[in-house]
Design an enzyme around this catalytic site. Structure first.
Site, short mmCIF file in Angstrom:
data_model
loop_
_atom_site.label_atom_id
_atom_site.label_comp_id
_atom_site.label_asym_id
_atom_site.label_seq_id
_atom_site.Cartn_x
_atom_site.Cartn_y
_atom_site.Cartn_z
N GLU A 1 -20.64 -26.47 -18.12
CA GLU A 1 -21.71 -25.69 -17.48
C GLU A 1 -23.05 -25.76 -18.20
OE1 GLU A 1 -19.97 -21.80 -16.99
OE2 GLU A 1 -18.22 -22.60 -15.97
N ASN B 1 -17.94 -30.75 -17.23
CA ASN B 1 -17.32 -29.82 -16.27
C ASN B 1 -18.34 -28.79 -15.78
OD1 ASN B 1 -14.76 -28.87 -15.11
ND2 ASN B 1 -14.97 -27.07 -16.45
N HIS C 1 -14.72 -23.52 -7.59
CA HIS C 1 -14.52 -22.09 -7.29
C HIS C 1 -15.25 -21.85 -5.98
CE1 HIS C 1 -12.74 -21.17 -11.15
NE2 HIS C 1 -13.74 -21.75 -11.77
N GLU D 1 -10.85 -26.47 -11.48
CA GLU D 1 -10.60 -25.02 -11.52
C GLU D 1 -10.47 -24.46 -10.10
OE1 GLU D 1 -13.40 -23.00 -14.09
OE2 GLU D 1 -13.39 -24.61 -15.57
N ASP E 1 -10.01 -22.65 -6.81
CA ASP E 1 -9.54 -21.44 -6.13
C ASP E 1 -10.44 -21.21 -4.92
OD1 ASP E 1 -11.78 -20.32 -7.52
OD2 ASP E 1 -10.49 -19.31 -8.97
O1 9MR Z 1 -10.58 -17.45 -16.26
C1 9MR Z 1 -11.31 -17.25 -17.45
C2 9MR Z 1 -11.32 -15.77 -17.80
O2 9MR Z 1 -10.01 -15.33 -18.11
C3 9MR Z 1 -12.24 -15.53 -18.99
O3 9MR Z 1 -12.35 -14.14 -19.23
C4 9MR Z 1 -13.62 -16.15 -18.73
C5 9MR Z 1 -14.52 -16.03 -19.95
O4 9MR Z 1 -14.03 -16.78 -21.03
O5 9MR Z 1 -13.49 -17.53 -18.40
C6 9MR Z 1 -12.72 -17.77 -17.26
O6 9MR Z 1 -12.66 -19.16 -17.00
C7 9MR Z 1 -13.88 -19.79 -16.69
C8 9MR Z 1 -13.81 -21.20 -17.22
O7 9MR Z 1 -13.54 -21.19 -18.60
C9 9MR Z 1 -15.10 -21.97 -16.94
N1 9MR Z 1 -15.44 -21.93 -15.55
C10 9MR Z 1 -15.44 -20.62 -14.91
C11 9MR Z 1 -14.11 -19.93 -15.17
C12 9MR Z 1 -14.05 -18.59 -14.45
O8 9MR Z 1 -15.01 -17.73 -14.98
#
Ligand code: 9MR
Length: 355
Positions: A158, A200, A236, A264, A266
């Site tokens: 990101e 990513n 997402h 990722e 969903d």
């Molecule tokens: O699913 C993840 C959540 O449990 C964490 O609290 C959050 C912060 O670290 O990150 C979420 O995963 C993210 C991923 O690492 C990067 N892309 C977005 C995902 C959803 O927020």
């Protein structure tokens, strides 16, 4: 005695062999009624030790349905780093062991992410050479530690913002300039020459400015020989996300020769932020249709050798980040709160079979 020895060999050798394997490739067996069993490419889930081995149904689905794993949180910088040169490896080690025991490939997530800057880094002070030093050290230490244990890494996560494709002003960019992203890839390649290295990001299917910025970066990296192997399209999305954008980003990235990871996945059904929303058959059917579109696009737009994997962000609705993190009522995954396959699960399998 001889029998005992051969029994010991029979039991111990496969374990040793598994541990000696530098780059575990996923098992291509399993029931055709499972996601991984049906698909001719790896199918993954983001897993969390919050549930793995603690929740039986979660663990069973993870073992049965997927042959690829991403660490949802524990391999992020804040999950691993305790201070300069100090790391907490235990949780990630147990995920590595789980993947070896069940013959699943492990995708590392993520070496550098603005949302996961450790506290000690936030309060670090030093000139830009010192900042470069701590960035390089983190990538070197982590990618070296997991060498031979992971197949791949999200090297930078990101880096682009949601405004006009501009770079996100993370601490790394503030101290090191825009080109820090390219250097992260070089450092990762130095530390683990065999790992596939990914950039990513999210919304590349729905934000044209962000997609354009990402494509400019990919083209620039290719020209300069920066070691980028693939792109992670987080995906997402919701039931309203247009199919055209989903296809376009896959086509553009595949056309540049990159591995494509739907990293990722969903699909939210609560598009109106309704706090009383329930999973009606009509909404679940729309969700299934969107999953079908994603899988079809992957199969039709990405040549087989470039299909890295499709990974869902979690296992079942009850442990999705959407509810836990966005605090929004939703049902975004392929298994319901009771770990039963949803219509989207059937649609995934039909789509890989060309239906
Ligand atoms: O699913 C993840 C959540 O449990 C964490 O609290 C959050 C912060 O670290 O990150 C979420 O995963 C993210 C991923 O690492 C990067 N892309 C977005 C995902 C959803 O927020």
């Amino acid at each position: 005695m001889k029998q005992l020895r051969s029994l010991t060999f029979a039991l111990v050798l496969p374990v040793l062999a598994a541990f000696g394997q530098p780059n575990p490739s996923p098992k291509k067996s399993g029931s055709a009624a499972t996601l991984a069993g049906a698909a001719p490419f790896p199918v993954g889930a983001a897993l969390s030790p919050r549930y793995l081995h603690k929740n039986r149904a979660y663990t069973d689905v993870a073992i049965r349905e997927f042959n690829s794993v991403t660490a949802e949180n524990i391999m992020k910088p804040r999950g691993l780093s305790r201070g300069r040169g100090q790391y907490h490896w235990a949780a990630a080690d147990s995920l590595v062991a789980f993947c070896r025991q069940h013959n699943k490939q492990l995708h590392g997530h993520a070496l550098v992410w603005h949302e996961s800057v450790p506290g000690w880094v936030k309060s670090f002070s030093g000139d830009s050479a010192a900042w470069e030093g701590i960035l390089r050290e983190h990538i070197r230490d982590v990618a070296t530690y997991f060498r031979g244990k992971v197949r791949s890494w999200d090297v930078v996560n990101e880096a682009f913002s949601d405004t006009a494709g501009r770079m996100r002003n993370s601490p790394w960019r503030q101290h090191l300039g825009d080109d820090y992203v390219a250097r992260c890839f070089r450092y990762a390649r130095e530390a683990d020459p065999a790992a596939k290295l990914f950039y990513n990001d999210y919304s590349l299917e729905s934000d044209p400015a962000k997609l354009a910025a990402a494509l400019r970066m990919v083209d620039d990296f290719k020209r300069r020989g920066i070691p980028l192997d693939g792109v992670g399209l987080q995906m997402h999305i919701s039931i309203n996300t247009p199919e055209a954008g989903i296809r376009k980003v896959m086509r553009e990235m595949a056309g540049r020769g990159l591995l494509v990871h739907i990293s990722e996945l969903d699909v939210r059904i609560n598009t109106t932020k309704d706090s009383l929303l329930t999973e009606t058959p009509a909404l679940l059917a729309q969700q299934a249709e969107k999953v079908r579109q994603v899988v079809r696009a992957f199969v039709e737009e990405v040549p087989p050798a470039q299909r890295f994997a499709i990974t869902t962000w979690g296992v079942a609705d009850s442990n999705s980040w959407v509810m836990n993190w966005r605090k929004q009522e939703d049902y975004p995954l392929l298994f319901d709160g009771n770990y039963r396959p949803k219509p989207a699960h059937a649609a995934f399998i039909e789509a890989v079979r060309g239906k």
